[in-house]
Design a protein around this motif. Sequence first.
Motif, PDB file in Angstrom:
ATOM      1  N   PRO A   1       2.015  -5.454  44.361  1.00 16.92           N
ATOM      2  CA  PRO A   1       2.226  -6.427  43.303  1.00 16.92           C
ATOM      3  C   PRO A   1       3.289  -7.467  43.710  1.00 16.92           C
ATOM      4  O   PRO A   1       4.055  -7.211  44.581  1.00 16.92           O
TER       5      PRO A   1
ATOM      6  N   MET B   1       3.913  -9.182  40.903  1.00 14.90           N
ATOM      7  CA  MET B   1       5.105  -8.803  40.145  1.00 14.90           C
ATOM      8  C   MET B   1       5.852 -10.059  39.705  1.00 14.90           C
ATOM      9  O   MET B   1       5.887 -11.045  40.425  1.00 14.90           O
TER      10      MET B   1
ATOM     11  N   ASP C   1       5.845  -2.471  35.556  1.00 14.93           N
ATOM     12  CA  ASP C   1       4.592  -3.153  35.224  1.00 14.93           C
ATOM     13  C   ASP C   1       3.421  -2.612  36.042  1.00 14.93           C
ATOM     14  O   ASP C   1       2.330  -2.420  35.514  1.00 14.93           O
TER      15      ASP C   1
ATOM     16  N   PRO D   1      11.514  -1.721  41.372  1.00 15.64           N
ATOM     17  CA  PRO D   1      10.114  -2.156  41.269  1.00 15.64           C
ATOM     18  C   PRO D   1       9.665  -2.453  39.851  1.00 15.64           C
ATOM     19  O   PRO D   1       8.583  -3.000  39.648  1.00 15.64           O
ATOM     20  N   GLY D   2      10.462  -2.087  38.852  1.00 17.75           N
ATOM     21  CA  GLY D   2      10.007  -2.290  37.481  1.00 17.75           C
ATOM     22  C   GLY D   2       8.892  -1.320  37.143  1.00 17.75           C
ATOM     23  O   GLY D   2       8.562  -0.421  37.938  1.00 17.75           O
TER      24      GLY D   2
ATOM     25  N   VAL E   1       8.719  -5.963  30.123  1.00 16.35           N
ATOM     26  CA  VAL E   1       8.331  -4.893  31.059  1.00 16.35           C
ATOM     27  C   VAL E   1       7.040  -5.268  31.774  1.00 16.35           C
ATOM     28  O   VAL E   1       6.926  -5.150  32.999  1.00 16.35           O
ATOM     29  N   ARG E   2       6.067  -5.756  31.017  1.00 16.86           N
ATOM     30  CA  ARG E   2       4.765  -6.085  31.606  1.00 16.86           C
ATOM     31  C   ARG E   2       4.834  -7.315  32.506  1.00 16.86           C
ATOM     32  O   ARG E   2       3.939  -7.553  33.309  1.00 16.86           O
TER      33      ARG E   2
ATOM     34  N   TYR F   1       2.727   2.738  45.404  1.00 16.68           N
ATOM     35  CA  TYR F   1       3.449   1.511  45.733  1.00 16.68           C
ATOM     36  C   TYR F   1       4.816   1.859  46.305  1.00 16.68           C
ATOM     37  O   TYR F   1       5.510   2.738  45.782  1.00 16.68           O
TER      38      TYR F   1
ATOM     39  N   SER G   1      12.862  -5.612  35.316  1.00 17.01           N
ATOM     40  CA  SER G   1      13.210  -4.241  35.666  1.00 17.01           C
ATOM     41  C   SER G   1      14.634  -3.916  35.280  1.00 17.01           C
ATOM     42  O   SER G   1      15.074  -2.785  35.397  1.00 17.01           O
TER      43      SER G   1
ATOM     44  N   GLU H   1       6.496   5.043  25.647  1.00 16.86           N
ATOM     45  CA  GLU H   1       5.310   4.289  26.033  1.00 16.86           C
ATOM     46  C   GLU H   1       4.412   5.136  26.951  1.00 16.86           C
ATOM     47  O   GLU H   1       3.197   5.167  26.806  1.00 16.86           O
TER      48      GLU H   1
ATOM     49  N   LEU I   1      11.228   3.793  28.728  1.00 20.41           N
ATOM     50  CA  LEU I   1       9.789   3.658  28.500  1.00 20.41           C
ATOM     51  C   LEU I   1       9.079   4.990  28.253  1.00 20.41           C
ATOM     52  O   LEU I   1       7.864   5.017  28.114  1.00 20.41           O
TER      53      LEU I   1
ATOM     54  N   LEU J   1       2.371   0.762  34.612  1.00 14.33           N
ATOM     55  CA  LEU J   1       1.701   0.643  33.304  1.00 14.33           C
ATOM     56  C   LEU J   1       0.300   0.049  33.462  1.00 14.33           C
ATOM     57  O   LEU J   1      -0.648   0.493  32.812  1.00 14.33           O
ATOM     58  N   ASP J   2       0.191  -0.947  34.336  1.00 10.06           N
ATOM     59  CA  ASP J   2      -1.141  -1.526  34.587  1.00 10.06           C
ATOM     60  C   ASP J   2      -2.092  -0.442  35.108  1.00 10.06           C
ATOM     61  O   ASP J   2      -3.231  -0.317  34.663  1.00 10.06           O
TER      62      ASP J   2
ATOM     63  N   GLU K   1      -3.089   2.037  32.439  1.00  8.38           N
ATOM     64  CA  GLU K   1      -4.069   1.485  31.502  1.00  8.38           C
ATOM     65  C   GLU K   1      -5.454   1.465  32.127  1.00  8.38           C
ATOM     66  O   GLU K   1      -6.443   1.770  31.465  1.00  8.38           O
TER      67      GLU K   1
END
Lengths: 179, 180
Positions: free
Chosen positions: A179, B1, A151, A148-149, B139-140, A140, B144, A67, A64, A154-155, A158
């Motif tokens: 989350p 999530m 997202d 945890p990914g 991803v959003r 987090y 993961s 991004e 990413l 990115l949120d 933004e």
Amino acid sequence: MARSVKQPDAPLPPGTPAPPIDAPVSPDQRLSLEQFRGAPLVLVFYPADWSPVCSDELSLFNELLPEFERLGAKVVGVSCDGVWCHQAFARERGLHMMLASDFHPKGALSRAYHVYREDDGVCERALFVIDPEGKIFWSYVSPMEVNPGADGVLDALERLTGTFSSEAAGGQSQQEASP
Amino acid sequence: MSRLRIPVGSQDHLIGPPTARLTFVEYGDFECPYCGAAYWEVNKVLAAMGDQLRYVFRHFPLTEAHPFAMQAAEAAEAADAQGRFWEMHRLLYENQEALDAESLLAYARTLDLDMGRFARDLSEHRFLERIRRDFMGGVRSGVSGTPGFFINGRGYLGDFSAPALLSVLQGGDVGVPDYS
């Protein structure tokens, strides 16, 4: 900022000034927070080089990077491994982000961000978004074994890039429910 | 999530009736060995569930870790443009060790595709954007790593063996679809 009570398992919350960083990212290069002034910084704390979940997590962040660049943010990984270990790990996995070593004094950086696990001698799997002025915008902690990914980060970015330019600084931190 | 943020729609590759009670979405990478293992399990799930299940495949190529993943995904899309997505999907997963350009052309030949068009679609990267969109949507939604599964819009992080998947899918509490 809201609560200053130290909860050992809670990362430093939004609104807190980000603790200074002085950690090596290579045998002859150190990293400081000041380097990132003016741009959002994502800190990816992970327990150890080479462990499977960490590697997946970093692979995702690595993928990413374009991004994050689009959002104007820099990404730095942090673990308690030494710089030579980081170097071998990054080379083997093709990681393009900087990896900061929290090896000596061990865990100092992780402790400052409230994400050091004293019993295990490693840091938590934690994510921080630091705003361009050096304040924590979002944080987090994930369970150790859960990737945890990206997202949440990115949120947060933004929201940060959407709000930061218009709202005059002022620590308008949005506390994120996990989350 | 881990709620599916991109609803299943006409842009998706899907198997199964739109009226199915269950929608099972996979974010996958053709070069990922875990996805390769999951492929066989998902096939068993599809056979067992029949018309009760709608299965959706979306791209999640981790190109930094898997150098052939993107071109394999592009090959699947190029085959889709000629109506043969699932056949190519099968060939790619059943030949994960050979995803180089020459092998991709060989698979296209096996499927009797229009080779000029297929090669052009690959060299012009005609479907790259679409694949990136799938990836970012994943991803959003909190994907993961691969394979990333969603059952009726809810992230599924458990074991992906067919018996484990079937026990969840047939077991009841999978929520209602949040899209039509």
